[in-house]
Scaffold this motif. Sequence first.
Motif, PDB file in Angstrom:
ATOM      1  N   ASN A  51       0.571  -1.214  -0.091  1.00  0.00           N
ATOM      2  CA  ASN A  51       0.228  -0.076   0.107  1.00  0.00           C
ATOM      3  C   ASN A  51       0.830   1.319  -0.003  1.00  0.00           C
ATOM      4  O   ASN A  51       0.554   2.192  -0.590  1.00  0.00           O
ATOM      5  CB  ASN A  51      -0.874  -0.047   1.128  1.00  0.00           C
ATOM      6  N   ARG A  52       2.161   1.177   0.808  1.00  0.00           N
ATOM      7  CA  ARG A  52       2.953   2.452   0.941  1.00  0.00           C
ATOM      8  C   ARG A  52       3.488   2.580  -0.555  1.00  0.00           C
ATOM      9  O   ARG A  52       3.667   3.978  -0.828  1.00  0.00           O
ATOM     10  CB  ARG A  52       3.569   2.390   2.193  1.00  0.00           C
ATOM     11  N   LEU A  53       3.886   1.747  -1.140  1.00  0.00           N
ATOM     12  CA  LEU A  53       4.425   1.772  -2.483  1.00  0.00           C
ATOM     13  C   LEU A  53       3.630   1.728  -3.573  1.00  0.00           C
ATOM     14  O   LEU A  53       3.999   1.834  -4.924  1.00  0.00           O
ATOM     15  CB  LEU A  53       5.513   0.713  -2.573  1.00  0.00           C
ATOM     16  N   SER A  54       2.287   2.018  -3.131  1.00  0.00           N
ATOM     17  CA  SER A  54       1.219   2.267  -4.339  1.00  0.00           C
ATOM     18  C   SER A  54       1.202   1.013  -5.217  1.00  0.00           C
ATOM     19  O   SER A  54       1.284   1.293  -6.303  1.00  0.00           O
ATOM     20  CB  SER A  54       1.443   3.834  -5.092  1.00  0.00           C
ATOM     21  N   THR A  55       1.266  -0.070  -4.723  1.00  0.00           N
ATOM     22  CA  THR A  55       1.093  -1.229  -5.445  1.00  0.00           C
ATOM     23  C   THR A  55       0.620  -2.429  -4.891  1.00  0.00           C
ATOM     24  O   THR A  55      -0.274  -2.117  -3.892  1.00  0.00           O
ATOM     25  CB  THR A  55       2.688  -1.806  -6.056  1.00  0.00           C
ATOM     26  N   THR A  56       0.567  -3.551  -5.460  1.00  0.00           N
ATOM     27  CA  THR A  56      -0.266  -4.856  -4.872  1.00  0.00           C
ATOM     28  C   THR A  56       0.774  -5.767  -4.410  1.00  0.00           C
ATOM     29  O   THR A  56       1.930  -5.845  -4.879  1.00  0.00           O
ATOM     30  CB  THR A  56      -1.117  -5.250  -5.723  1.00  0.00           C
ATOM     31  N   ILE A  57       0.258  -6.666  -3.510  1.00  0.00           N
ATOM     32  CA  ILE A  57       1.444  -7.917  -3.127  1.00  0.00           C
ATOM     33  C   ILE A  57       1.479  -8.381  -4.358  1.00  0.00           C
ATOM     34  O   ILE A  57       2.724  -9.066  -4.787  1.00  0.00           O
ATOM     35  CB  ILE A  57       0.523  -8.608  -2.184  1.00  0.00           C
ATOM     36  N   VAL A  58       0.541  -8.925  -5.184  1.00  0.00           N
ATOM     37  CA  VAL A  58       0.800  -9.623  -6.330  1.00  0.00           C
ATOM     38  C   VAL A  58       1.999  -8.712  -7.474  1.00  0.00           C
ATOM     39  O   VAL A  58       2.889  -9.535  -8.047  1.00  0.00           O
ATOM     40  CB  VAL A  58      -0.290  -9.899  -7.421  1.00  0.00           C
ATOM     41  N   ASP A  59       2.141  -7.468  -7.399  1.00  0.00           N
ATOM     42  CA  ASP A  59       2.826  -6.727  -8.158  1.00  0.00           C
ATOM     43  C   ASP A  59       4.202  -6.802  -7.689  1.00  0.00           C
ATOM     44  O   ASP A  59       5.176  -6.792  -8.417  1.00  0.00           O
ATOM     45  CB  ASP A  59       2.408  -5.302  -8.557  1.00  0.00           C
ATOM     46  N   ILE A  60       4.390  -6.809  -6.223  1.00  0.00           N
ATOM     47  CA  ILE A  60       5.486  -7.104  -5.527  1.00  0.00           C
ATOM     48  C   ILE A  60       6.129  -8.455  -6.061  1.00  0.00           C
ATOM     49  O   ILE A  60       7.569  -8.430  -6.464  1.00  0.00           O
ATOM     50  CB  ILE A  60       5.509  -6.923  -4.047  1.00  0.00           C
ATOM     51  N   ILE A  61       5.123  -9.543  -5.897  1.00  0.00           N
ATOM     52  CA  ILE A  61       5.949 -10.923  -6.188  1.00  0.00           C
ATOM     53  C   ILE A  61       6.222 -10.916  -7.443  1.00  0.00           C
ATOM     54  O   ILE A  61       7.112 -11.327  -7.762  1.00  0.00           O
ATOM     55  CB  ILE A  61       4.642 -11.857  -5.675  1.00  0.00           C
ATOM     56  N   GLU A  62       5.554 -10.275  -8.540  1.00  0.00           N
ATOM     57  CA  GLU A  62       5.884 -10.467 -10.130  1.00  0.00           C
ATOM     58  C   GLU A  62       6.695  -9.377 -10.362  1.00  0.00           C
ATOM     59  O   GLU A  62       7.171  -9.166 -11.435  1.00  0.00           O
ATOM     60  CB  GLU A  62       4.490 -10.738 -10.651  1.00  0.00           C
ATOM     61  N   LEU A  63       6.854  -8.213  -9.538  1.00  0.00           N
ATOM     62  CA  LEU A  63       7.461  -6.957  -9.830  1.00  0.00           C
ATOM     63  C   LEU A  63       7.065  -6.557 -11.198  1.00  0.00           C
ATOM     64  O   LEU A  63       8.010  -6.280 -11.934  1.00  0.00           O
ATOM     65  CB  LEU A  63       9.290  -7.346 -10.215  1.00  0.00           C
ATOM     66  N   LYS A  64       6.001  -6.126 -10.997  1.00  0.00           N
ATOM     67  CA  LYS A  64       5.299  -5.345 -12.269  1.00  0.00           C
ATOM     68  C   LYS A  64       5.224  -4.013 -11.679  1.00  0.00           C
ATOM     69  O   LYS A  64       4.984  -3.473 -10.546  1.00  0.00           O
ATOM     70  CB  LYS A  64       3.874  -5.771 -12.325  1.00  0.00           C
ATOM     71  N   ASP A  65       5.491  -2.839 -12.640  1.00  0.00           N
ATOM     72  CA  ASP A  65       5.591  -1.614 -12.474  1.00  0.00           C
ATOM     73  C   ASP A  65       4.347  -1.068 -12.616  1.00  0.00           C
ATOM     74  O   ASP A  65       3.202  -1.764 -13.186  1.00  0.00           O
ATOM     75  CB  ASP A  65       6.514  -0.791 -13.364  1.00  0.00           C
ATOM     76  N   ALA A  66       4.028   0.029 -12.226  1.00  0.00           N
ATOM     77  CA  ALA A  66       2.639   0.752 -12.399  1.00  0.00           C
ATOM     78  C   ALA A  66       2.219   0.985 -13.936  1.00  0.00           C
ATOM     79  O   ALA A  66       3.193   1.168 -14.792  1.00  0.00           O
ATOM     80  CB  ALA A  66       2.642   2.218 -11.553  1.00  0.00           C
ATOM     81  N   THR A  67       1.196   0.657 -14.286  1.00  0.00           N
ATOM     82  CA  THR A  67       0.928   0.928 -15.645  1.00  0.00           C
ATOM     83  C   THR A  67       0.628   2.300 -16.203  1.00  0.00           C
ATOM     84  O   THR A  67       0.427   2.295 -17.220  1.00  0.00           O
ATOM     85  CB  THR A  67      -0.574   0.250 -15.752  1.00  0.00           C
ATOM     86  N   GLY A  68       0.983   3.312 -15.508  1.00  0.00           N
ATOM     87  CA  GLY A  68       1.016   4.691 -15.890  1.00  0.00           C
ATOM     88  C   GLY A  68      -0.654   5.164 -15.628  1.00  0.00           C
ATOM     89  O   GLY A  68      -0.505   6.466 -15.708  1.00  0.00           O
TER      90      GLY A  68
END
Length: 130
Positions: A51-68
Motif C-alpha cells: 500500500n505504501r509503495l502504491s502497488t499490490t502484493i501480486v505486483d511485488i511478487i511478480e515485480l510489475k511496475d505501475a501501468t501509468g
Amino acid sequence: MKIGQNIKELRLKSDFTTKFMAEEVGITEEEYINIENDGDVTLNLLEVIANRLSTTIVDIIELKDATGGVRNFFNNNNGNQGTIINIQGVNQEEIRKAYKEAYEDLYSEKLKRVPQLEALLHQHNIKFDF
C-alpha cells in the motif's frame, strides 16, 4: 523468488529511504532492511508495504511496475464496515502534499476576507456577534 529485492527495487523507484519506509509501516529500520534482504515478512506487513509503495502484493511478487494509469482496488475486510482504496501509478505522498498546499492556500484566502467582511458590516451599521 526474491520478494525483498523486489520491494527494494520498488522503494528505490519511489525515492523512499529505508528509514522512511520503516516508519510508515510501523517497524524498526533494522527490521525493514531485513525484509529487503529477503528476511521473513508476514502477509499483513507485505500488504502494508505494498500500500505504501502504491502497488499490490501480486505486483511485488511478480515485480510489475505501475501501468501509468490509475487502478483502484476495493477490499472489504470487515463486512460492510469500510473500503480500502489503493491507487497504483500515482505517488500518494505527492497527492498528500498537493492536498495540504491547496487547503492551506484556500484557508489563507478565506482568512483574508474576514477583516473585509467586518468592515462592510460596520460600514452599513449591521450588528453581528462572533
